[in-house]
Design a protein around this motif. Structure first.
Motif, PDB file in Angstrom:
ATOM      1  N   MET A   1       0.859  -1.031   0.125  1.00  0.00           N
ATOM      2  CA  MET A   1      -0.050  -0.239  -0.107  1.00  0.00           C
ATOM      3  C   MET A   1       0.754   1.253  -0.015  1.00  0.00           C
ATOM      4  O   MET A   1       1.769   1.384   0.638  1.00  0.00           O
ATOM      5  CB  MET A   1      -0.908  -0.004   1.223  1.00  0.00           C
ATOM      6  CG  MET A   1      -1.869   1.234   1.046  1.00  0.00           C
ATOM      7  SD  MET A   1      -2.977   1.161   2.625  1.00  0.00           S
ATOM      8  CE  MET A   1      -2.857   2.195   3.071  1.00  0.00           C
ATOM      9  N   SER A   2       0.493   2.194  -0.916  1.00  0.00           N
ATOM     10  CA  SER A   2       1.389   3.540  -0.938  1.00  0.00           C
ATOM     11  C   SER A   2       0.933   4.617  -0.401  1.00  0.00           C
ATOM     12  O   SER A   2      -0.659   4.599  -0.240  1.00  0.00           O
ATOM     13  CB  SER A   2       1.627   3.623  -2.484  1.00  0.00           C
ATOM     14  OG  SER A   2       1.724   4.896  -2.801  1.00  0.00           O
ATOM     15  N   THR A   3       1.447   5.530   0.269  1.00  0.00           N
ATOM     16  CA  THR A   3       1.238   6.410   1.056  1.00  0.00           C
ATOM     17  C   THR A   3       1.932   7.831   0.285  1.00  0.00           C
ATOM     18  O   THR A   3       2.989   7.736   0.113  1.00  0.00           O
ATOM     19  CB  THR A   3       1.575   6.725   2.276  1.00  0.00           C
ATOM     20  OG1 THR A   3       1.078   5.384   3.043  1.00  0.00           O
ATOM     21  CG2 THR A   3       1.267   7.917   3.210  1.00  0.00           C
ATOM     22  N   ARG A   4       1.106   9.094   0.018  1.00  0.00           N
ATOM     23  CA  ARG A   4       1.804  10.253  -0.534  1.00  0.00           C
ATOM     24  C   ARG A   4       2.035  11.060   0.624  1.00  0.00           C
ATOM     25  O   ARG A   4       1.438  11.459   1.531  1.00  0.00           O
ATOM     26  CB  ARG A   4       0.470  10.970  -1.397  1.00  0.00           C
ATOM     27  CG  ARG A   4       0.332  10.203  -2.647  1.00  0.00           C
ATOM     28  CD  ARG A   4      -0.555  10.974  -3.598  1.00  0.00           C
ATOM     29  NE  ARG A   4       0.738  11.209  -4.449  1.00  0.00           N
ATOM     30  CZ  ARG A   4       0.424  11.808  -5.704  1.00  0.00           C
ATOM     31  NH1 ARG A   4      -0.562  11.921  -6.138  1.00  0.00           N
ATOM     32  NH2 ARG A   4       1.388  11.982  -6.675  1.00  0.00           N
ATOM     33  N   MET A   5       3.325  11.383   0.714  1.00  0.00           N
ATOM     34  CA  MET A   5       3.591  12.269   1.633  1.00  0.00           C
ATOM     35  C   MET A   5       4.392  13.782   1.002  1.00  0.00           C
ATOM     36  O   MET A   5       4.930  13.853   0.092  1.00  0.00           O
ATOM     37  CB  MET A   5       4.935  11.834   2.139  1.00  0.00           C
ATOM     38  CG  MET A   5       4.750  10.389   2.844  1.00  0.00           C
ATOM     39  SD  MET A   5       3.836  10.572   4.443  1.00  0.00           S
ATOM     40  CE  MET A   5       5.216  10.786   5.731  1.00  0.00           C
ATOM     41  N   VAL A   6       3.940  14.701   1.744  1.00  0.00           N
ATOM     42  CA  VAL A   6       4.476  16.179   1.492  1.00  0.00           C
ATOM     43  C   VAL A   6       5.892  16.188   2.148  1.00  0.00           C
ATOM     44  O   VAL A   6       5.722  16.140   3.384  1.00  0.00           O
ATOM     45  CB  VAL A   6       3.535  17.191   1.988  1.00  0.00           C
ATOM     46  CG1 VAL A   6       4.327  18.637   1.439  1.00  0.00           C
ATOM     47  CG2 VAL A   6       2.219  17.254   0.852  1.00  0.00           C
ATOM     48  N   THR A   7       6.834  16.557   1.306  1.00  0.00           N
ATOM     49  CA  THR A   7       8.103  16.637   2.070  1.00  0.00           C
ATOM     50  C   THR A   7       8.815  18.201   2.278  1.00  0.00           C
ATOM     51  O   THR A   7       8.291  19.006   1.665  1.00  0.00           O
ATOM     52  CB  THR A   7       9.285  15.914   1.112  1.00  0.00           C
ATOM     53  OG1 THR A   7       9.524  16.482  -0.023  1.00  0.00           O
ATOM     54  CG2 THR A   7       8.950  14.585   1.187  1.00  0.00           C
ATOM     55  N   PHE A   8       9.480  18.229   3.360  1.00  0.00           N
ATOM     56  CA  PHE A   8      10.125  19.508   3.561  1.00  0.00           C
ATOM     57  C   PHE A   8      11.282  19.140   4.300  1.00  0.00           C
ATOM     58  O   PHE A   8      11.803  18.132   4.644  1.00  0.00           O
ATOM     59  CB  PHE A   8       9.344  20.452   4.487  1.00  0.00           C
ATOM     60  CG  PHE A   8       8.719  19.756   5.694  1.00  0.00           C
ATOM     61  CD1 PHE A   8       9.383  19.602   6.843  1.00  0.00           C
ATOM     62  CD2 PHE A   8       7.763  19.136   5.603  1.00  0.00           C
ATOM     63  CE1 PHE A   8       8.846  19.175   8.092  1.00  0.00           C
ATOM     64  CE2 PHE A   8       7.029  18.341   6.837  1.00  0.00           C
ATOM     65  CZ  PHE A   8       7.378  18.470   7.887  1.00  0.00           C
ATOM     66  N   THR A   9      12.275  20.204   4.353  1.00  0.00           N
ATOM     67  CA  THR A   9      13.535  20.108   5.208  1.00  0.00           C
ATOM     68  C   THR A   9      13.601  20.843   6.361  1.00  0.00           C
ATOM     69  O   THR A   9      13.075  21.758   6.579  1.00  0.00           O
ATOM     70  CB  THR A   9      14.785  20.308   4.202  1.00  0.00           C
ATOM     71  OG1 THR A   9      14.468  21.608   3.811  1.00  0.00           O
ATOM     72  CG2 THR A   9      14.931  19.681   3.237  1.00  0.00           C
ATOM     73  N   LEU A  10      14.241  20.355   7.476  1.00  0.00           N
ATOM     74  CA  LEU A  10      14.748  21.254   8.716  1.00  0.00           C
ATOM     75  C   LEU A  10      15.981  20.591   9.062  1.00  0.00           C
ATOM     76  O   LEU A  10      16.378  19.450   9.456  1.00  0.00           O
ATOM     77  CB  LEU A  10      13.771  20.451   9.864  1.00  0.00           C
ATOM     78  CG  LEU A  10      12.238  21.060   9.791  1.00  0.00           C
ATOM     79  CD1 LEU A  10      11.542  20.393  10.819  1.00  0.00           C
ATOM     80  CD2 LEU A  10      12.326  22.563  10.145  1.00  0.00           C
ATOM     81  N   ASP A  11      16.979  21.677   8.987  1.00  0.00           N
ATOM     82  CA  ASP A  11      18.308  21.437   9.529  1.00  0.00           C
ATOM     83  C   ASP A  11      19.021  20.307   8.480  1.00  0.00           C
ATOM     84  O   ASP A  11      19.447  19.659   9.010  1.00  0.00           O
ATOM     85  CB  ASP A  11      18.435  20.985  10.990  1.00  0.00           C
ATOM     86  CG  ASP A  11      19.843  21.276  11.303  1.00  0.00           C
ATOM     87  OD1 ASP A  11      20.591  22.163  11.152  1.00  0.00           O
ATOM     88  OD2 ASP A  11      20.109  20.390  12.266  1.00  0.00           O
ATOM     89  N   GLY A  12      18.576  20.382   7.303  1.00  0.00           N
ATOM     90  CA  GLY A  12      19.206  19.551   6.243  1.00  0.00           C
ATOM     91  C   GLY A  12      18.771  18.008   6.495  1.00  0.00           C
ATOM     92  O   GLY A  12      18.904  17.254   5.477  1.00  0.00           O
ATOM     93  N   HIS A  13      17.591  17.648   7.024  1.00  0.00           N
ATOM     94  CA  HIS A  13      17.075  16.484   7.209  1.00  0.00           C
ATOM     95  C   HIS A  13      15.573  16.648   6.497  1.00  0.00           C
ATOM     96  O   HIS A  13      14.893  17.671   6.361  1.00  0.00           O
ATOM     97  CB  HIS A  13      16.806  16.023   8.532  1.00  0.00           C
ATOM     98  CG  HIS A  13      17.999  15.836   9.521  1.00  0.00           C
ATOM     99  ND1 HIS A  13      19.042  14.890   9.329  1.00  0.00           N
ATOM    100  CD2 HIS A  13      18.576  16.536  10.554  1.00  0.00           C
ATOM    101  CE1 HIS A  13      19.921  15.112  10.083  1.00  0.00           C
ATOM    102  NE2 HIS A  13      19.659  16.064  10.789  1.00  0.00           N
ATOM    103  N   LEU A  14      15.324  15.293   5.665  1.00  0.00           N
ATOM    104  CA  LEU A  14      14.084  15.495   4.991  1.00  0.00           C
ATOM    105  C   LEU A  14      12.884  14.982   5.979  1.00  0.00           C
ATOM    106  O   LEU A  14      13.082  13.811   6.433  1.00  0.00           O
ATOM    107  CB  LEU A  14      14.169  14.407   3.721  1.00  0.00           C
ATOM    108  CG  LEU A  14      13.200  14.473   2.900  1.00  0.00           C
ATOM    109  CD1 LEU A  14      13.070  15.522   2.277  1.00  0.00           C
ATOM    110  CD2 LEU A  14      13.279  13.523   1.764  1.00  0.00           C
TER     111      LEU A  14
END
Length: 139
Positions: A1-14
């Motif tokens: 099963m697939s999930t859609r994620m909105v990604t963003f960075t904080l202090d170089g981490h995803l």
């Protein structure tokens, strides 16, 4: 099963949040500080007549402060039907992740960071840390 994620960075981490929880993404919103509020509450934002709390994820996750002059971006999420703005460094993209890529939070994470993560997805070139938006807003 697939999930859609909105990604963003904080202090170089995803990091990522489920796309179903995201209302919109904003930049350059004026925040009004609240006297005596916790450091994690960066202030209030007026979004088309609706007042939202802005949560500084860097402060919440015990990460170092943003470089001076760096304007954060905002991911507006809905928690229990109410919109809340999460302050992030940069916005990434929307990615599809599969359950077989998911693992519990890495042992290298300790403290509040570990409590606020659902786990991690192994992508081709990096780790995507899945943020638990309900816990993050409750904290």
């Amino acid at each position: 099963m697939s999930t859609r994620m909105v990604t963003f960075t904080l202090d170089g981490h995803l990091y990522g949040v489920d796309v179903a929880a995201v209302q919109e993404v904003l930049r350059g919103q004026t925040r009004t500080r609240i006297p005596l509020s916790p450091v994690t509450l960066a202030g209030l934002i007026n979004l088309r007549g609706q007042v939202l709390s802005a949560i500084d994820l860097r402060a919440l996750l015990d990460l170092p402060d943003r470089a001076d002059g760096t304007e954060p971006m905002l991911v507006v999420i809905r928690v229990a039907g109410e919109p809340v703005a999460l302050m992030v460094d940069t916005i990434g993209s929307v990615v599809d992740v599969d359950a077989d890529q998911f693992e519990p939070p890495p042992d290298t994470l300790a403290g509040v960071s570990r409590d606020l993560l659902l786990g991690a997805y192994k992508l081709e070139d990096q780790l995507l840390l899945a943020l638990d938006v309900d816990r993050a807003v409750a904290a």
